[in-house]
Design an enzyme around this catalytic site. Structure first.
Site, PDB file in Angstrom:
ATOM      1  N   CYS A   1      97.149  -4.800  90.485  1.00 29.97           N
ATOM      2  CA  CYS A   1      95.904  -5.484  90.835  1.00 29.97           C
ATOM      3  C   CYS A   1      96.260  -6.684  91.704  1.00 29.97           C
ATOM      4  CB  CYS A   1      95.191  -5.989  89.583  1.00 29.97           C
ATOM      5  SG  CYS A   1      94.864  -4.686  88.401  1.00 29.97           S
TER       6      CYS A   1
ATOM      7  N   ARG B   1      96.930  -3.513  96.712  1.00 30.70           N
ATOM      8  CA  ARG B   1      97.450  -3.510  95.342  1.00 30.70           C
ATOM      9  C   ARG B   1      96.521  -2.789  94.370  1.00 30.70           C
ATOM     10  NH1 ARG B   1     101.394  -7.485  94.697  1.00 30.70           N
ATOM     11  NH2 ARG B   1     101.114  -7.415  92.451  1.00 30.70           N
TER      12      ARG B   1
ATOM     13  N   TRP C   1      93.126  -2.016  90.128  1.00 32.17           N
ATOM     14  CA  TRP C   1      93.581  -0.613  90.069  1.00 32.17           C
ATOM     15  C   TRP C   1      93.605  -0.271  88.593  1.00 32.17           C
ATOM     16  CZ3 TRP C   1      97.863   2.206  88.198  1.00 32.17           C
ATOM     17  CH2 TRP C   1      98.022   3.474  88.753  1.00 32.17           C
TER      18      TRP C   1
ATOM     19  N   ASN D   1      96.444  -9.277  85.870  1.00 32.51           N
ATOM     20  CA  ASN D   1      97.187  -8.163  86.465  1.00 32.51           C
ATOM     21  C   ASN D   1      98.269  -7.764  85.473  1.00 32.51           C
ATOM     22  OD1 ASN D   1      98.515  -6.370  88.142  1.00 32.51           O
ATOM     23  ND2 ASN D   1      99.584  -7.973  89.295  1.00 32.51           N
ATOM     24  N   GLY D   2      98.366  -6.473  85.166  1.00 28.07           N
ATOM     25  CA  GLY D   2      99.404  -6.009  84.236  1.00 28.07           C
ATOM     26  C   GLY D   2      98.782  -5.310  83.048  1.00 28.07           C
TER      27      GLY D   2
ATOM     28  N   GLU E   1     110.776  13.267 101.317  1.00 28.06           N
ATOM     29  CA  GLU E   1     109.938  12.145 101.744  1.00 28.06           C
ATOM     30  C   GLU E   1     108.766  12.637 102.602  1.00 28.06           C
ATOM     31  OE1 GLU E   1     109.238   9.243 101.128  1.00 28.06           O
ATOM     32  OE2 GLU E   1     108.456   8.298 102.925  1.00 28.06           O
TER      33      GLU E   1
ATOM     34  N   LYS F   1     104.822  12.036 101.714  1.00 25.72           N
ATOM     35  CA  LYS F   1     103.879  11.376 102.627  1.00 25.72           C
ATOM     36  C   LYS F   1     102.609  12.212 102.756  1.00 25.72           C
ATOM     37  CE  LYS F   1     104.896   7.968 102.896  1.00 25.72           C
ATOM     38  NZ  LYS F   1     106.055   7.487 102.256  1.00 25.72           N
TER      39      LYS F   1
ATOM     40  N   GLU G   1     100.528  12.058  99.503  1.00 28.42           N
ATOM     41  CA  GLU G   1      99.876  10.749  99.334  1.00 28.42           C
ATOM     42  C   GLU G   1      98.662  10.586 100.228  1.00 28.42           C
ATOM     43  OE1 GLU G   1     103.434   8.148 100.272  1.00 28.42           O
ATOM     44  OE2 GLU G   1     102.482   6.983  98.681  1.00 28.42           O
TER      45      GLU G   1
ATOM     46  N   HIS H   1     115.607  31.108  95.592  1.00 34.15           N
ATOM     47  CA  HIS H   1     115.613  31.032  94.130  1.00 34.15           C
ATOM     48  C   HIS H   1     114.207  30.825  93.569  1.00 34.15           C
ATOM     49  CE1 HIS H   1     119.936  31.137  94.213  1.00 34.15           C
ATOM     50  NE2 HIS H   1     119.923  30.169  95.124  1.00 34.15           N
TER      51      HIS H   1
ATOM     52  N   LYS I   1      99.987  -0.109  96.095  1.00 39.77           N
ATOM     53  CA  LYS I   1     101.220  -0.388  96.821  1.00 39.77           C
ATOM     54  C   LYS I   1     102.347  -0.790  95.885  1.00 39.77           C
ATOM     55  CE  LYS I   1     103.535  -1.198 100.674  1.00 39.77           C
ATOM     56  NZ  LYS I   1     104.058   0.027 101.281  1.00 39.77           N
TER      57      LYS I   1
HETATM   58  C1  AGP Z   1     105.598   5.326  98.995  1.00 35.54           C
HETATM   59  O1  AGP Z   1     104.880   5.862 100.044  1.00 35.54           O
HETATM   60  C2  AGP Z   1     104.865   5.221  97.748  1.00 35.54           C
HETATM   61  N1  AGP Z   1     103.672   4.473  97.869  1.00 35.54           N
HETATM   62  C3  AGP Z   1     105.667   4.976  96.488  1.00 35.54           C
HETATM   63  O2  AGP Z   1     106.332   6.173  96.214  1.00 35.54           O
HETATM   64  C4  AGP Z   1     106.693   3.829  96.473  1.00 35.54           C
HETATM   65  O3  AGP Z   1     107.755   4.128  97.309  1.00 35.54           O
HETATM   66  C5  AGP Z   1     107.179   3.617  95.036  1.00 35.54           C
HETATM   67  O4  AGP Z   1     106.087   3.243  94.233  1.00 35.54           O
HETATM   68  C6  AGP Z   1     108.273   2.588  94.925  1.00 35.54           C
HETATM   69  O5  AGP Z   1     107.847   1.335  95.360  1.00 35.54           O
HETATM   70  P1  AGP Z   1     108.869   0.163  95.651  1.00 35.54           P
HETATM   71  O6  AGP Z   1     109.741   0.598  96.775  1.00 35.54           O
HETATM   72  O7  AGP Z   1     108.011  -1.010  95.987  1.00 35.54           O
HETATM   73  O8  AGP Z   1     109.659  -0.034  94.391  1.00 35.54           O
END
Ligand code: AGP
Length: 628
Positions: free
Chosen positions: A2, A27, A74, A98-99, A501, A505, A508, A524, A623
């Protein structure tokens, strides 16, 4: 998770808080709200959905006070709704949190037994109840906070205000970040520097177990026992222009295009161009507080980074998501260059799998935000078990950066798009630097080879510039690609983490089914997925695994999938078995991943855009994942 903003000062709190929340929306973005003083009372306005909903509601609202708090959420406990949005209010007390308060159920039960009524389903609301109850027994806002903290378990950062103390705000934290900006006639508190930097560069970083009592022109810091702590602000050198889109339609596209610069900035402190030598300067292993004296043969006079690296016999790399894939590249590079065994782990697994960490181990944690809860917990766990630790972060002074013994910085600049791009390539570049430094410390890198490697790495940013031209290809191809049923991303060796990766992407951003696979694994199982409705993105550089990848690709081709291949130079053979062939410039095998990832990011970006998705703030994500 958050975002929090608090303001006390001469400006209109509504403006400052909304502007700050906008920069923190990455966030969390399922609901938001503010409580701002007006005629001596806190007027609370909240809205479900994006921040724009709140802005609309606030358009015609005026406030005459100079104190306010705001939040963008969030959801963890309680679904996204206006009722669950922060601030939480009980009579004269308002809080944002937050948390996670882990023991919220038992506290809530007790409060209900004593007659409290809860408005929301959140774990946060009870903080307002607890503070209000203490203040009803005549405690000041500060003392009320000191009194309730011992009863809270979990990771939290909180801002609390009360109508009884209309010129005070209390901030306290154990976990997620809180920063306090000291301006001329104003004080701004926020979860991230982005909400503060356009007002002041003088910042106090609140540490865990610290409380800040904020009053006009003054910040007093206390520990959780209520003892006063002396703390001076630091001056940061970030620039407000870094957090603007600068003409790009989305932050993500801007950040993709900033990647050559990000890599240049990441390697700059570690390469001496005149001697063509690599160094790990600035890592500054601080072993004074080293908690594993039995586990690592570090003598007091052994503080030179190179000497420390010589003692390393095993490396662990721990991270989450995209940062984990950067770590995977580290595994390939370090084992090959430095001949040191490497274990790579997801932080969420590492922390609970009772890892065996032998003597002379180095644990590397990779984290853009430096706040990821699992990665931070893994770091603490490894420290307890005697490992020497090294963080690779983008955010200086983040929790992970502060707690690790040594530090490397991505230097990618502020990354706002929730999908990480430039921090990833910076991490890949640092994995190169790290593996070569380890190899050098182990006597496995002769001068000529070092110079050759330096030349290859230094050339990477300009090669990356060229690859960005695939922007146009994907802008056009996206309309066809979005009709595919699913995507398989294939790669081998150092291209395998990049395939993973690429798939992440797309998941996401486009919310489509995508999987990354080591090409050799196709037969496999995953081969069964392939038919003409699938797109297969294959990374096939001209390296020692080229022939093998080509045969894996032939197998896929025979099942009818649409093939986009990414190879090296003018590769007629690869071209002939592909529906689309994208050529990358020739470079060293260890630099190639930096180029390969760019088309994959562009693919995800344009498919998502063509689907009308919110590219910078994809659904359900945040994020910075500061909870488990
Ligand atoms: C990346 O596109 C993601 N949003 C997510 O996987 C991110 O890399 C992961 O949460 C780790 O975050 P950090 O690098 O801030 O620790």
């Amino acid at each position: 998770m958050c975002g929090i903003v608090g303001y006390l000062g001469a400006r209109d709190p509504k403006e400052v808080i909304l502007k700050g929340l906008k920069t923190l929306e990455y966030r969390g973005y399922d609901s938001s709200g503010v409580s701002i003083l007006n005629k001596g009372k806190f007027k609370r306005v909240r809205a479900q959905g994006k921040l724009s909903q709140l802005c609309e509601k606030l358009q015609n609202e005026d406030f005459d006070g100079h104190l306010g708090i705001g939040h963008t959420r969030w959801a963890t406990h309680g679904k996204p709704s206006e009722r669950n949005a922060h601030p939480h209010q009980l009579n004269h007390v308002n809080i944002v949190h937050n948390g996670i308060i882990e023991n919220y159920a038992e506290i809530k039960e007790k409060l209900i037994k004593n007659g409290s009524q809860f408005e929301s389903e959140t774990d946060s609301e009870l903080v307002a109840h607890l503070i209000e109850r203490e203040m009803n027994f005549n405690a000041s806002l500060l003392n009320a906070t000191i009194n309730i903290i011992p009863g809270l378990r979990g990771a939290y950062s909180v801002l609390a205000v009360s109508e009884k103390t209309p010129d005070q705000c209390v901030a306290f934290k154990n976990g997620p970040p809180l920063l306090i900006g000291l301006g001329e006639d104003e004080i701004i508190v926020a979860s991230d520097i982005q909400a503060i930097i356009s007002y002041t560069k003088k910042i106090i970083y609140l540490e865990d177990d610290e409380i800040a009592l904020i009053s006009p022109g003054k910040v007093e810091i206390y520990n959780f026992k209520g003892q006063r702590i002396e703390k001076s602000p630091v001056t940061v050198n970030w620039d407000a222009s870094q957090i603007e889109k600068q003409g790009y339609p989305h932050y993500m596209l801007k950040e993709i295009f900033e990647q050559p610069r990000a890599v240049a900035q990441a390697i700059d402190p570690h390469i001496d161009l005149s001697t063509r030598k690599i160094n790990l300067s600035g890592v500054g292993f601080n072993v004074d507080n080293f908690e594993g004296p039995e586990a690592l043969d570090l003598k007091n006079d052994l503080l030179n980074t190179n000497e420390i690296l010589q003692t390393i016999e095993r490396v662990f790399i721990v991270a989450c998501g995209t940062s984990y894939y950067a770590g995977m590249l580290g595994e390939y590079l370090i084992e090959r260059a430095a001949e040191v065994p490497v274990e790579i782990d997801l932080a969420s697994e590492f922390r609970y799998r009772y890892p065996v960490i032998p003597k002379n181990s180095l644990l590397i944690v990779v984290s853009q935000s430096g706040e990821t809860a699992d990665t931070l917990a893994a770091l603490r766990q490894a420290k307890k078990q005697g490992a020497l630790t090294l963080s690779i972060c983008n955010v200086p002074r983040s929790s992970i950066d502060r707690e690790a013994h040594g530090h490397l910085y991505m230097n990618a600049g502020v990354e706002i798009g929730v999908a990480s791009t430039k921090a990833f390539v910076s991490s890949l570049a640092l994995m190169n630097i790290l593996s070569l430094s380890l190899a050098k410390a182990k006597g496995l890198l002769n001068e000529d080879l070092e110079k050759k490697c330096v030349d290859e790495i230094v050339a990477a940013p300009s090669l990356m510039e060229g690859v960005l031209a695939y922007d146009k290809f994907f802008a056009q191809a996206a309309d066809d690609l979005k009709k595919k049923r699913g995507f398989l991303y294939l790669g081998r060796g150092v291209s395998y983490p990049i395939a993973l990766e690429g798939a992440l992407k797309l998941k996401e951003l486009a919310y489509m089914h995508a999987e990354g696979y080591a090409s050799g694994e196709m037969k496999h199982g995953p081969l069964a997925l392939i038919d003409e409705t699938m797109a297969i993105i294959v990374l096939c550089p001209k390296d020692e695994l080229y022939e093998k990848t080509i045969s894996n690709l032939e197998e896929a081709k025979a099942r009818g999938g649409m093939i986009i291949s990414i190879g090296t130079g003018d590769d007629e053979r690869l071209k002939s078995i592909s529906d689309h062939y994208l050529s990358l410039p020739e470079t060293a095998w260890y630099v190639n991943p930096l180029l390969e990832v760019i088309p994959l990011q562009l693919l995800a970006y344009y498919v998502a855009k063509s689907l009308g998705n919110d590219v910078d703030q994809p659904r359900n994500l945040a994020k910075s994942v500061t909870v488990e």
